[in-house]
Enzyme design. Sequence first.
Site, short mmCIF file in Angstrom:
data_model
loop_
_atom_site.label_atom_id
_atom_site.label_comp_id
_atom_site.label_asym_id
_atom_site.label_seq_id
_atom_site.Cartn_x
_atom_site.Cartn_y
_atom_site.Cartn_z
N ASP A 287 0.82 -1.21 0.00
CA ASP A 287 0.00 0.00 0.00
C ASP A 287 0.86 1.27 0.00
O ASP A 287 2.01 1.25 0.44
CB ASP A 287 -0.91 -0.02 1.24
CG ASP A 287 -2.06 0.96 1.11
OD1 ASP A 287 -2.38 1.36 -0.02
OD2 ASP A 287 -2.62 1.33 2.15
N ASN B 254 -10.78 -2.78 -5.88
CA ASN B 254 -10.01 -1.86 -6.73
C ASN B 254 -10.65 -1.66 -8.12
O ASN B 254 -10.33 -0.71 -8.82
CB ASN B 254 -8.56 -2.34 -6.93
CG ASN B 254 -7.69 -2.19 -5.70
OD1 ASN B 254 -6.71 -2.90 -5.52
ND2 ASN B 254 -8.03 -1.24 -4.82
#
Length: 241
Positions: A18, A66
């Site tokens: 991330d 996503n």
Amino acid sequence: MLNIPQDKLPHHIAIIMDGNGRWAKKKGLPRIEGHRVGMEKIREIMDICFKMGIKILTLYAFSQQNWNRPPREVNFLMSRFGRYLDKEEKDLKKKKVQLRVIGRRDNLSSSLKEKIKRVTLSTQNNQGFILNLAISYGGQEEIVDAVRAISLAVKKGVISPQDINKELFKRYLYTPDIPYPDLLIRTGGEFRVSNFLLWQIAYTEIWVTPVYWPDFNEEHFLEALRDYAKRDRRFGRIKEK
Ligand code: FPP
């Protein structure tokens, strides 16, 4: 490199890579630049795993959720996954890496599905290392898929409801034959698991670093391993006298 006995090192590491977007923003660059640099990190981290004798690496490359990102970012990532497979296939074979891809394939383009099929097949007998890429992956989705498959097996009479236990359930996951991760690393500083390997991380040790994924390097990785080596993994038991 690290004075840690092999039995104190994790066998399987999972990483939530991330912070790519924030890394790019900090530098005044478009988000996709963060993903581009982030992708380069994979080879570096894998090479350290080889040196350390770590055998399995599972990377969260693209979650089910996503898909809701802007099309430009989604398209960029999808085309990069394909390019990664084309570019790295030779090297993966040379390094005896078995490539696996977990997640729901239905949303992937047929060209990406073809590439995944090609590289997973051409590396399937490699025994040196497992690189497990989670693409279009969700932990809850994986559990739902397992429940569906088990229900079907019950309906067909292949198994009976009494046969269902944790060991059987594992056999219906995307990773039936892979030991659960020992260590989960999350870069970018958020303390959450974001729908990653929900079943598999029941007893996984967690390490969170504020470092953004494109900045994550050998020093940070070794820091996580050193910390892991000090953990007392009890799996719900107490220490014997
Ligand atoms: C999270 O950062 C990262 C992603 C959604 C994509 C991660 C993908 C890569 C590093 C490339 C992987 C490549 C291959 C070939 C497997 P973010 O965009 O959520 O960052 P932010 O939290 O700072 O916005």
